[in-house]
Scaffold this motif. Structure first.
Motif, PDB file in Angstrom:
ATOM      1  N   VAL A  98     -18.686   9.286 -12.286  1.00  0.00           N
ATOM      2  CA  VAL A  98     -19.269   9.114 -10.960  1.00  0.00           C
ATOM      3  C   VAL A  98     -19.503   7.623 -10.758  1.00  0.00           C
ATOM      4  CG1 VAL A  98     -21.193   9.642  -9.441  1.00  0.00           C
ATOM      5  CG2 VAL A  98     -20.434  11.337 -11.103  1.00  0.00           C
ATOM      6  N   SER A 100     -20.638   5.186  -7.438  1.00  0.00           N
ATOM      7  CA  SER A 100     -20.882   4.987  -6.021  1.00  0.00           C
ATOM      8  C   SER A 100     -22.184   4.216  -5.859  1.00  0.00           C
ATOM      9  CB  SER A 100     -20.996   6.338  -5.297  1.00  0.00           C
ATOM     10  OG  SER A 100     -22.139   7.046  -5.748  1.00  0.00           O
ATOM     11  N   GLU A 102     -24.943   5.326  -4.524  1.00  0.00           N
ATOM     12  CA  GLU A 102     -26.082   6.179  -4.869  1.00  0.00           C
ATOM     13  C   GLU A 102     -26.137   6.472  -6.369  1.00  0.00           C
ATOM     14  OE1 GLU A 102     -24.161   6.774  -2.184  1.00  0.00           O
ATOM     15  OE2 GLU A 102     -25.690   6.061  -0.786  1.00  0.00           O
ATOM     16  N   PHE A 103     -24.958   6.524  -7.009  1.00  0.00           N
ATOM     17  CA  PHE A 103     -24.883   6.805  -8.437  1.00  0.00           C
ATOM     18  C   PHE A 103     -24.074   5.688  -9.116  1.00  0.00           C
ATOM     19  CE2 PHE A 103     -25.480  10.865  -6.347  1.00  0.00           C
ATOM     20  CZ  PHE A 103     -26.476  11.461  -7.114  1.00  0.00           C
ATOM     21  N   GLU A 195     -23.839  12.585  -0.485  1.00  0.00           N
ATOM     22  CA  GLU A 195     -24.154  11.847  -1.705  1.00  0.00           C
ATOM     23  C   GLU A 195     -25.581  11.312  -1.685  1.00  0.00           C
ATOM     24  OE1 GLU A 195     -21.551   8.805  -3.071  1.00  0.00           O
ATOM     25  OE2 GLU A 195     -20.655  10.259  -4.462  1.00  0.00           O
ATOM     26  N   GLN A 198     -27.908  14.244  -2.371  1.00  0.00           N
ATOM     27  CA  GLN A 198     -27.849  14.619  -3.777  1.00  0.00           C
ATOM     28  C   GLN A 198     -28.647  13.637  -4.635  1.00  0.00           C
ATOM     29  OE1 GLN A 198     -23.579  14.689  -4.310  1.00  0.00           O
ATOM     30  NE2 GLN A 198     -23.494  16.906  -4.163  1.00  0.00           N
ATOM     31  N   ALA A 199     -28.503  12.350  -4.347  1.00  0.00           N
ATOM     32  CA  ALA A 199     -29.207  11.327  -5.122  1.00  0.00           C
ATOM     33  C   ALA A 199     -30.713  11.419  -4.937  1.00  0.00           C
ATOM     34  CB  ALA A 199     -28.711   9.937  -4.723  1.00  0.00           C
ATOM     35  N   CYS A 204     -28.419  14.431  -8.988  1.00  0.00           N
ATOM     36  CA  CYS A 204     -27.080  14.406  -9.574  1.00  0.00           C
ATOM     37  C   CYS A 204     -26.107  14.950  -8.544  1.00  0.00           C
ATOM     38  CB  CYS A 204     -27.016  15.229 -10.860  1.00  0.00           C
ATOM     39  SG  CYS A 204     -27.124  17.015 -10.610  1.00  0.00           S
ATOM     40  N   THR A 205     -24.822  14.678  -8.756  1.00  0.00           N
ATOM     41  CA  THR A 205     -23.805  15.210  -7.859  1.00  0.00           C
ATOM     42  C   THR A 205     -23.398  16.600  -8.330  1.00  0.00           C
ATOM     43  OG1 THR A 205     -21.946  14.357  -9.143  1.00  0.00           O
ATOM     44  CG2 THR A 205     -22.916  12.879  -7.505  1.00  0.00           C
ATOM     45  N   LYS A 207     -20.452  17.472  -9.045  1.00  0.00           N
ATOM     46  CA  LYS A 207     -19.516  17.279 -10.145  1.00  0.00           C
ATOM     47  C   LYS A 207     -20.268  17.063 -11.455  1.00  0.00           C
ATOM     48  CE  LYS A 207     -15.476  14.618 -11.623  1.00  0.00           C
ATOM     49  NZ  LYS A 207     -14.510  13.543 -11.281  1.00  0.00           N
ATOM     50  N   GLU A 208     -21.335  16.289 -11.412  1.00  0.00           N
ATOM     51  CA  GLU A 208     -22.130  16.058 -12.620  1.00  0.00           C
ATOM     52  C   GLU A 208     -22.766  17.351 -13.111  1.00  0.00           C
ATOM     53  OE1 GLU A 208     -23.867  11.561 -12.773  1.00  0.00           O
ATOM     54  OE2 GLU A 208     -24.700  12.861 -11.237  1.00  0.00           O
TER      55      GLU A 208
END
Length: 245
Positions: A98, A100, A102-103, A195, A198-199, A204-205, A207-208
């Motif tokens: 990940v 981005s 935010e992450f 996103e 989620q953050a 977490c996303t 996907k995470e």
């Protein structure tokens, strides 16, 4: 006299003392309704009957795999679930997972996970996170934060006692659903992007979250194969297999 007697654990130590939540409710999901309608004694009979269920060599495999067998002796059964496991995870960074605003990318680290059945702290989580500026220790009751600039001053550590929450996993199940609901609401109301939501609320996303579950299977592959599993390679093969279906 067995310490791990299902009858002793579920009935004598829990049910007979008014306990109807986990883990009694796992064995009989509607135990509260049964007890409320037919009485405590009948509820005890139902729990005892289910715990007494067993199978032998003549039992069809489909029947065995169709239900749980909570009353079956753990020492004489064919259950191969681990009662003591240590998993070591190391990574340089997770930027390929990940990356981005935010992450952001996160640095190298090592994590050691130890799951053990033989402990006083049944169904509790304890841990320590060590960083460059301090460490965090936690259990199911409090969180202790110690900063290294307070060296040899243990009294300077900050101790936080989160409010007790009902529900599974120490209130974690409800907390996750609460965060998810807030994230969905924020996106629907056009307050935040997916996103960002989620953050802020889930931490977490998606996907995470999926990766954290898949990691368990990677750990099992490492255990059974007596080998080190490279996560990036393992994950790439899994994605390829899923996309091809």
């Amino acid at each position: 006299n067995c310490n791990w007697s299902a009858k002793k654990m579920y009935i004598e130590k829990l049910y007979d003392h008014g306990h109807r939540e986990f883990p009694v409710r796992v064995v009989v999901p509607d135990i509260e309704e049964i007890t409320a309608k037919a009485g405590t004694e009948y509820g005890r009979e139902v729990l005892t009957q289910i715990l007494s269920s067993d199978y032998d060599a003549s039992t069809p495999r489909a029947t065995i795999e169709s239900k749980q067998w909570y009353g079956r002796c753990v020492w004489e059964s064919d259950n191969d679930v681990l009662d003591d496991q240590i998993v070591t995870l190391t990574w340089d960074d997770d930027s390929r997972s990940v990356s981005s605003k935010e992450f952001p990318d996160r640095g190298p680290k090592t994590a050691v996970f130890h799951m053990v059945a033989f402990t006083e702290a049944q169904c509790e989580r304890r841990g320590k996170i060590s960083g460059t500026h301090g460490e965090i220790q936690y259990d199911s009751k409090e969180i202790r934060v110690y900063k290294f600039d307070k060296f040899l001053q243990p009294e300077a550590a900050e101790v936080f006692t989160p409010p007790k929450a009902a529900g599974g996993h120490g209130g974690g199940d409800g907390g996750l659903m609460n965060g998810f609901s807030k994230a969905v609401e924020a996106v629907i109301n056009n307050e935040l992007s997916v996103e960002q939501a989620q953050a802020k609320y889930v931490r977490c996303t998606l996907k995470e979250a999926f990766m954290s579950h898949a990691m368990v299977f990677a750990a099992e592959e490492a255990r059974l194969g007596r080998k080190i599993v490279d996560w990036q390679d393992w994950w790439a093969k899994l994605e390829q297999r899923l996309l091809s279906q």
